[in-house]
Motif scaffolding. Structure first.
Motif, PDB file in Angstrom:
ATOM      1  N   PHE A  68       9.434 -20.472  38.594  1.00  0.00           N
ATOM      2  CA  PHE A  68      10.398 -20.706  39.675  1.00  0.00           C
ATOM      3  C   PHE A  68      11.346 -19.517  39.845  1.00  0.00           C
ATOM      4  CE2 PHE A  68       9.506 -25.375  39.517  1.00  0.00           C
ATOM      5  CZ  PHE A  68       9.243 -25.533  40.870  1.00  0.00           C
ATOM      6  N   ILE A  69      11.829 -18.957  38.746  1.00  0.00           N
ATOM      7  CA  ILE A  69      12.740 -17.813  38.856  1.00  0.00           C
ATOM      8  C   ILE A  69      12.040 -16.626  39.500  1.00  0.00           C
ATOM      9  CG2 ILE A  69      13.832 -16.000  37.468  1.00  0.00           C
ATOM     10  CD1 ILE A  69      15.106 -18.051  35.783  1.00  0.00           C
ATOM     11  N   GLN A  70      10.820 -16.357  39.091  1.00  0.00           N
ATOM     12  CA  GLN A  70      10.100 -15.210  39.636  1.00  0.00           C
ATOM     13  C   GLN A  70       9.786 -15.403  41.118  1.00  0.00           C
ATOM     14  OE1 GLN A  70       6.786 -14.706  36.982  1.00  0.00           O
ATOM     15  NE2 GLN A  70       8.079 -13.991  35.293  1.00  0.00           N
ATOM     16  N   GLN A 113      21.548 -22.040  37.918  1.00  0.00           N
ATOM     17  CA  GLN A 113      22.053 -20.931  38.726  1.00  0.00           C
ATOM     18  C   GLN A 113      21.156 -19.709  38.611  1.00  0.00           C
ATOM     19  OE1 GLN A 113      24.593 -21.342  40.881  1.00  0.00           O
ATOM     20  NE2 GLN A 113      23.945 -19.356  41.675  1.00  0.00           N
ATOM     21  N   MET A 114      20.535 -19.521  37.444  1.00  0.00           N
ATOM     22  CA  MET A 114      19.602 -18.403  37.274  1.00  0.00           C
ATOM     23  C   MET A 114      18.437 -18.543  38.253  1.00  0.00           C
ATOM     24  SD  MET A 114      21.019 -16.693  34.734  1.00  0.00           S
ATOM     25  CE  MET A 114      19.880 -15.704  33.777  1.00  0.00           C
ATOM     26  N   ILE A 115      17.981 -19.764  38.474  1.00  0.00           N
ATOM     27  CA  ILE A 115      16.895 -20.001  39.433  1.00  0.00           C
ATOM     28  C   ILE A 115      17.393 -19.742  40.848  1.00  0.00           C
ATOM     29  CG2 ILE A 115      15.386 -21.749  40.449  1.00  0.00           C
ATOM     30  CD1 ILE A 115      15.091 -23.009  37.729  1.00  0.00           C
ATOM     31  N   ARG A 116      18.558 -20.282  41.189  1.00  0.00           N
ATOM     32  CA  ARG A 116      19.100 -20.077  42.545  1.00  0.00           C
ATOM     33  C   ARG A 116      19.237 -18.596  42.873  1.00  0.00           C
ATOM     34  NH1 ARG A 116      22.825 -23.910  40.410  1.00  0.00           N
ATOM     35  NH2 ARG A 116      22.286 -26.036  41.062  1.00  0.00           N
ATOM     36  N   ASP A 117      19.605 -17.809  41.861  1.00  0.00           N
ATOM     37  CA  ASP A 117      19.804 -16.373  42.073  1.00  0.00           C
ATOM     38  C   ASP A 117      18.514 -15.572  41.935  1.00  0.00           C
ATOM     39  OD1 ASP A 117      22.480 -16.922  42.358  1.00  0.00           O
ATOM     40  OD2 ASP A 117      23.008 -16.353  40.304  1.00  0.00           O
ATOM     41  N   GLY A 118      17.460 -16.189  41.392  1.00  0.00           N
ATOM     42  CA  GLY A 118      16.246 -15.432  41.106  1.00  0.00           C
ATOM     43  C   GLY A 118      16.527 -14.368  40.069  1.00  0.00           C
ATOM     44  N   ASN A 119      17.383 -14.684  39.115  1.00  0.00           N
ATOM     45  CA  ASN A 119      17.850 -13.720  38.113  1.00  0.00           C
ATOM     46  C   ASN A 119      16.818 -13.570  37.000  1.00  0.00           C
ATOM     47  OD1 ASN A 119      19.217 -12.267  36.106  1.00  0.00           O
ATOM     48  ND2 ASN A 119      21.191 -13.202  36.611  1.00  0.00           N
ATOM     49  N   LEU A 120      16.232 -12.386  36.887  1.00  0.00           N
ATOM     50  CA  LEU A 120      15.175 -12.164  35.900  1.00  0.00           C
ATOM     51  C   LEU A 120      15.706 -12.016  34.476  1.00  0.00           C
ATOM     52  CD1 LEU A 120      12.820  -9.733  37.855  1.00  0.00           C
ATOM     53  CD2 LEU A 120      12.696 -12.220  37.678  1.00  0.00           C
ATOM     54  N   ASN A 121      17.020 -11.932  34.315  1.00  0.00           N
ATOM     55  CA  ASN A 121      17.610 -11.842  32.968  1.00  0.00           C
ATOM     56  C   ASN A 121      17.875 -13.251  32.421  1.00  0.00           C
ATOM     57  OD1 ASN A 121      17.776  -8.947  33.048  1.00  0.00           O
ATOM     58  ND2 ASN A 121      19.541  -9.167  34.411  1.00  0.00           N
ATOM     59  N   TYR A 122      16.835 -14.042  32.418  1.00  0.00           N
ATOM     60  CA  TYR A 122      16.986 -15.465  32.090  1.00  0.00           C
ATOM     61  C   TYR A 122      16.574 -15.827  30.672  1.00  0.00           C
ATOM     62  CZ  TYR A 122      11.988 -15.231  32.946  1.00  0.00           C
ATOM     63  OH  TYR A 122      10.670 -14.873  32.902  1.00  0.00           O
ATOM     64  N   LYS A 123      15.871 -14.956  29.980  1.00  0.00           N
ATOM     65  CA  LYS A 123      15.264 -15.346  28.710  1.00  0.00           C
ATOM     66  C   LYS A 123      16.303 -15.761  27.668  1.00  0.00           C
ATOM     67  CE  LYS A 123      11.038 -12.641  29.242  1.00  0.00           C
ATOM     68  NZ  LYS A 123      10.180 -13.824  29.352  1.00  0.00           N
ATOM     69  N   LYS A 127      13.742 -13.391  47.526  1.00  0.00           N
ATOM     70  CA  LYS A 127      14.968 -12.665  47.852  1.00  0.00           C
ATOM     71  C   LYS A 127      14.707 -11.176  48.060  1.00  0.00           C
ATOM     72  CE  LYS A 127      18.198 -15.873  45.639  1.00  0.00           C
ATOM     73  NZ  LYS A 127      18.874 -16.268  46.882  1.00  0.00           N
ATOM     74  N   CYS A 128      13.670 -10.669  47.432  1.00  0.00           N
ATOM     75  CA  CYS A 128      13.330  -9.250  47.590  1.00  0.00           C
ATOM     76  C   CYS A 128      12.505  -8.989  48.846  1.00  0.00           C
ATOM     77  CB  CYS A 128      12.561  -8.754  46.360  1.00  0.00           C
ATOM     78  SG  CYS A 128      13.565  -8.634  44.862  1.00  0.00           S
ATOM     79  N   SER A 129      12.120 -10.052  49.531  1.00  0.00           N
ATOM     80  CA  SER A 129      11.276  -9.888  50.722  1.00  0.00           C
ATOM     81  C   SER A 129      11.969 -10.455  51.962  1.00  0.00           C
ATOM     82  CB  SER A 129       9.922 -10.583  50.516  1.00  0.00           C
ATOM     83  OG  SER A 129      10.095 -11.977  50.301  1.00  0.00           O
ATOM     84  N   GLN A 130      13.288 -10.275  52.029  1.00  0.00           N
ATOM     85  CA  GLN A 130      14.056 -10.815  53.146  1.00  0.00           C
ATOM     86  C   GLN A 130      13.662 -10.191  54.486  1.00  0.00           C
ATOM     87  OE1 GLN A 130      16.839 -13.355  52.803  1.00  0.00           O
ATOM     88  NE2 GLN A 130      15.299 -13.609  51.233  1.00  0.00           N
TER      89      GLN A 130
END
Length: 212
Positions: A92-94, A2-12, A100-103
């Motif tokens: 992949f997350i990044q 889900q972290m990848i699907r969301d592009g969530n940078l708080n993944y560490k 998502k930031c370039s919609q």
């Protein structure tokens, strides 16, 4: 995933906790390398699917997945496989986060960015991409900068530096070899560009992320 699907940078933190939840895919083998290679190949496949669900283009996701799987197959130590796995997950997350930031970016420029990522080790003159997407050099250059906020050459350099980070963490290629592979005119220019973007020299970066 889900972290990848969301592009969530708080993944560490989540990624570091994953090893306490599961030891990976169970393989009837006494060979630890076979065990970890199988685990990471399955993990990469799941990450590819999650990235596509997050918006990354299938062509880019599958091409990246194939590259990382080959790197896992070629690795010789458990620590090397783990380094590749960490890099793959972060990559992949990044990429999904960036998507998502370039919609508001047009499909043409997004396709151009995907093309750059898939051919990052090729020669990529602006003229060739402008022709590929059916624009004049001048119009394509202005359109790219207007939508991306940086010039085509600045974007390409940043993407090559980002790819060099992956090579520094997952391969034993020398700085000279990486510089040549990514079409920097010299090792010195590569080092200067790397430091200007990351704030650290490529040699220090490799040492910082080296896994024993």
């Amino acid at each position: 995933m889900q972290m990848i699907r969301d592009g969530n940078l708080n993944y560490k933190t989540i990624f570091d906790q994953a090893s306490t939840v599961s030891h990976g895919v169970q393989v009837n083998s006494d060979n630890p390398m076979q065990q970890i290679q199988t685990t990471y190949i399955v993990f990469i496949s799941l990450c590819v699917r999650a990235a596509i669900e997050g918006g990354l283009s299938p062509d880019t996701a599958y091409a990246l997945g194939d590259c990382y799987i080959q790197s896992i197959i070629d690795c010789r130590t458990v620590s090397e496989a783990m380094a590749i796995g960490h890099t793959m997950y972060e990559d992949f997350i990044q990429r999904v986060h960036k998507y998502k930031c370039s919609q508001n970016v047009s499909q043409t420029i997004q396709s151009c960015c995907d093309y750059i990522q898939m051919h990052i080790e090729d020669e990529l003159p602006l003229q060739n991409l402008a022709k590929y997407f059916g624009y004049t050099d001048y119009y394509f250059s202005r359109k790219f900068k207007k939508e991306m906020g940086v010039s085509y050459n600045e974007y390409l350099k940043a993407e090559r530096i980002r790819h060099s980070q992956t090579l520094l963490k997952t391969t034993t290629l020398s700085l000279q070899e990486i510089s040549a592979q990514l079409h920097f005119c010299s090792r010195t220019y590569f080092t200067d560009a790397f430091k200007s973007i990351t704030g650290i020299s490529p040699a220090d970066y490799r040492q910082k992320y080296k896994r024993n």
